[in-house]
Design a protein around this motif. Structure first.
Motif, short mmCIF file in Angstrom:
data_model
loop_
_atom_site.label_atom_id
_atom_site.label_comp_id
_atom_site.label_asym_id
_atom_site.label_seq_id
_atom_site.Cartn_x
_atom_site.Cartn_y
_atom_site.Cartn_z
N ALA A 281 -29.61 -49.56 64.97
CA ALA A 281 -28.73 -50.26 64.03
C ALA A 281 -29.38 -51.53 63.49
CB ALA A 281 -27.40 -50.58 64.69
N ALA A 282 -30.37 -52.04 64.17
CA ALA A 282 -31.06 -53.22 63.66
C ALA A 282 -31.69 -52.95 62.30
CB ALA A 282 -32.13 -53.66 64.66
N ASP A 283 -32.07 -51.69 62.05
CA ASP A 283 -32.66 -51.30 60.76
C ASP A 283 -31.75 -50.37 59.97
OD1 ASP A 283 -35.15 -52.66 61.26
OD2 ASP A 283 -35.63 -51.05 62.67
N ASP A 284 -30.59 -50.05 60.52
CA ASP A 284 -29.68 -49.09 59.88
C ASP A 284 -28.26 -49.65 60.00
OD1 ASP A 284 -28.16 -46.97 59.00
OD2 ASP A 284 -29.12 -45.47 60.29
N PRO A 285 -27.85 -50.49 59.05
CA PRO A 285 -26.55 -51.16 59.17
C PRO A 285 -25.36 -50.21 59.05
CG PRO A 285 -27.54 -51.60 57.03
CD PRO A 285 -28.59 -50.92 57.85
N ASN A 286 -25.59 -48.97 58.61
CA ASN A 286 -24.50 -48.00 58.47
C ASN A 286 -24.41 -47.06 59.67
OD1 ASN A 286 -23.60 -48.85 55.86
ND2 ASN A 286 -25.48 -47.96 55.04
N LEU A 287 -25.14 -47.38 60.73
CA LEU A 287 -25.06 -46.60 61.97
C LEU A 287 -24.13 -47.32 62.94
CD1 LEU A 287 -26.19 -44.21 63.67
CD2 LEU A 287 -27.94 -45.80 64.51
N HIS A 288 -23.23 -46.57 63.55
CA HIS A 288 -22.20 -47.16 64.40
C HIS A 288 -22.07 -46.36 65.70
CE1 HIS A 288 -20.86 -49.40 60.81
NE2 HIS A 288 -21.06 -48.26 60.17
N ARG B 260 -3.40 -37.51 70.58
CA ARG B 260 -3.74 -38.90 70.93
C ARG B 260 -5.15 -39.24 70.49
NH1 ARG B 260 -2.30 -41.35 76.75
NH2 ARG B 260 -0.27 -40.95 75.79
N VAL B 261 -6.09 -38.34 70.75
CA VAL B 261 -7.49 -38.61 70.39
C VAL B 261 -7.63 -38.69 68.86
CG1 VAL B 261 -9.82 -37.64 70.41
CG2 VAL B 261 -8.45 -37.67 72.51
N GLY B 262 -6.96 -37.79 68.13
CA GLY B 262 -7.03 -37.83 66.68
C GLY B 262 -6.49 -39.12 66.11
N GLU B 263 -5.36 -39.57 66.65
CA GLU B 263 -4.76 -40.83 66.18
C GLU B 263 -5.68 -42.01 66.48
OE1 GLU B 263 -1.05 -40.76 68.21
OE2 GLU B 263 -0.09 -39.42 66.75
N ARG B 264 -6.27 -42.02 67.66
CA ARG B 264 -7.14 -43.15 68.01
C ARG B 264 -8.42 -43.15 67.19
NH1 ARG B 264 -6.53 -43.46 74.64
NH2 ARG B 264 -4.46 -44.40 74.63
N PHE B 265 -8.99 -41.95 66.97
CA PHE B 265 -10.20 -41.90 66.16
C PHE B 265 -9.91 -42.40 64.75
CE2 PHE B 265 -13.26 -40.12 63.29
CZ PHE B 265 -14.47 -40.21 63.97
N ALA B 266 -8.80 -41.94 64.17
CA ALA B 266 -8.46 -42.38 62.82
C ALA B 266 -8.24 -43.89 62.77
CB ALA B 266 -7.22 -41.64 62.33
N ALA B 267 -7.53 -44.41 63.77
CA ALA B 267 -7.25 -45.85 63.80
C ALA B 267 -8.53 -46.66 63.89
CB ALA B 267 -6.33 -46.19 64.97
N HIS B 268 -9.54 -46.13 64.57
CA HIS B 268 -10.82 -46.83 64.69
C HIS B 268 -11.69 -46.61 63.45
CE1 HIS B 268 -14.55 -48.37 66.44
NE2 HIS B 268 -15.14 -47.29 65.93
N ALA B 269 -11.95 -45.35 63.12
CA ALA B 269 -12.96 -45.05 62.10
C ALA B 269 -12.49 -45.40 60.70
CB ALA B 269 -13.34 -43.57 62.17
N PHE B 270 -11.21 -45.16 60.40
CA PHE B 270 -10.70 -45.36 59.05
C PHE B 270 -9.98 -46.69 58.86
CE2 PHE B 270 -11.04 -40.72 59.49
CZ PHE B 270 -11.74 -40.40 58.34
N ALA B 271 -10.08 -47.57 59.83
CA ALA B 271 -9.47 -48.89 59.70
C ALA B 271 -10.15 -49.68 58.59
CB ALA B 271 -9.60 -49.65 61.03
N ALA B 272 -9.47 -50.74 58.14
CA ALA B 272 -10.01 -51.55 57.04
C ALA B 272 -11.39 -52.09 57.34
CB ALA B 272 -9.05 -52.69 56.73
N ASP B 273 -11.65 -52.37 58.61
CA ASP B 273 -12.97 -52.86 59.00
C ASP B 273 -13.72 -51.85 59.86
OD1 ASP B 273 -11.32 -52.98 61.18
OD2 ASP B 273 -11.95 -55.00 61.82
N GLY B 274 -13.32 -50.58 59.82
CA GLY B 274 -13.94 -49.56 60.64
C GLY B 274 -15.18 -48.98 59.99
#
Length: 395
Positions: free
Chosen positions: A336-343, A374-388
């Motif tokens: 990620a030091a060279d790839d800012p879009n890697l998470h 539960r996993v789907g809701e948590r993934f969406a809340a993390h990945a698709f959040a305004a700052d996710g």
């Protein structure tokens, strides 16, 4: 007054009506959707992979129509396990303008009979079946028929009582995901309730699901497939199948992950790329693979899994989920030091110790229907959040 007979229109099933598949194979009966292209399939003769990629998790027919009735002829392949009760028929989910509008199943079809004690496999042929949805509004609408996520399905014929045309592009971003049987759908209730399908719906994304039961093994052909598949958002869930199969040691794992990510980046140099480490799985947290069947309750229809590895071999580099998580965290931070879009996302943030206490894994390996949600809701809340990591920056 008698109701006039319905006039059916048969529409050829072509690529512009199918979403979520990477290849359509013409068979003597019709069309078989594949989630891997032919070139990738030709590079691996593994029977498990062949079964998994032909099960159309995330694949759906999508079209516009004013039809009030829809029929679909399919030829399913049912999985039968010797000594276990019959598995339920796969479900088809109907969505109308994005909203759940019905479910159906198809009886009959072929059977793939497996004796898990000996590994023997037998194929038996069966008849084509028909599912039917009626009572739809006569308005112009988008109809989606999601195919069973866990049942190989040949598409034979599509009939409606009004003309059909391909649905226009949705304008939503395409999310390409790769993972294990948990991403494939394991014991989800239906095709739209696998955790990736739930997360995609919440995040407003078009899903291409390359979750393949038993087959998330860092294969080069999989990385090339992801490289060559159009996508706006990408995620890979890495770890559990490598332990299940006892496939490699830490020495091979690290460069294999680097190579996998390098290949994806060849085709998607700047797309958000999220690396997800394993969800909690107590039998393999600190005990290496391989994973073994526990047949003690098979006659009750309750297959369980156990860890057959030796914990003392961790010193020699045998992989555990704990070791994989540690290495993925380090590796992604380095890149990620060279790839800012890697998470990076620790899988235990999706399903951890508190979740296991409340919603234990029924077979010690796979999620049940409630846990998929539960996993789907948590993934969406993390990945698709305004700052996710999957935040939409298109304005």
């Amino acid at each position: 007054m008698a109701t006039p007979p319905r006039t059916w229109i048969t529409t050829p099933i072509t690529a512009d009506l199918v979403r979520g598949a990477l290849d359509l194979e013409r068979t003597p009966h019709g069309i078989l959707p594949h989630r891997l292209p032919a070139r990738a399939r030709a590079q691996c003769a593994d029977r498990q992979l062949a079964m998994a990629e032909s099960q159309p998790s995330g694949v759906r027919l999508v079209f516009r129509t004013r039809a009030t009735a829809v029929e679909l002829d399919t030829l399913p392949t049912k999985r039968v396990y010797v000594g276990a009760p019959p598995r339920p028929d796969g479900l088809y989910d109907l969505l109308v303008d994005g909203h759940a509008a019905g479910q159906a199943a198809v009886t009959g079809g072929n059977s793939l009979i497996t004796d898990m004690r000996t590994g023997a496999v037998e194929n038996r042929t069966g008849p084509v079946g028909t599912l039917r949805f009626t009572g739809l509004s006569a308005d112009d609408k988008t109809v989606e028929i999601w195919l069973p996520h866990n049942e190989t399905t040949e598409l034979v014929a599509l009939r409606t009582d009004a003309p059909v045309e391909p649905a226009p592009p949705s304008g939503r971003r395409t999310w390409l995901h790769h993972g294990s049987s948990i991403s494939h759908g394991s014991d989800a209730a239906s095709p739209t309730t696998t955790w990736p399908a739930l997360a995609a719906a919440r995040g407003g994304a078009e899903l291409v699901n390359l979750g393949l039961g038993g087959s998330a093994l860092l294969d080069p052909f999989m990385a090339r497939t992801m490289r060559d598949t159009p996508a706006d958002l990408i995620s890979v869930k890495i770890g559990i199948n490598l332990v299940n199969a006892d496939l490699m040691r830490l020495r091979a794992f690290t460069p294999a992950v680097h190579g996998f990510l390098d290949t994806i980046r060849e085709g998607h140099p700047t797309a958000p790329l999220l690396v997800v480490s394993p969800l909690l799985c107590p039998i393999h947290e600190d005990t290496p693979g391989p994973t073994a069947y526990d047949f003690s309750r098979l006659a009750e229809g309750k297959l369980r899994f156990t860890a057959a590895g030796d914990a003392t071999e961790r010193a020699g580099g045998k992989l555990t989920l704990t070791a994989i998580r540690d290495e993925l965290r380090r590796l992604v931070a380095q890149r990620a030091a060279d790839d800012p879009n890697l998470h990076h996302l620790d899988g235990r943030d999706l399903y951890g110790e508190a979740d296991y206490a409340e919603l234990p894994l029924p077979d010690e390996l796979h999620l049940d229907a409630a846990t998929h949600r539960r996993v789907g809701e948590r993934f969406a809340a993390h990945a698709f959040a305004a700052d996710g990591p999957f935040t939409d920056s298109r304005g």
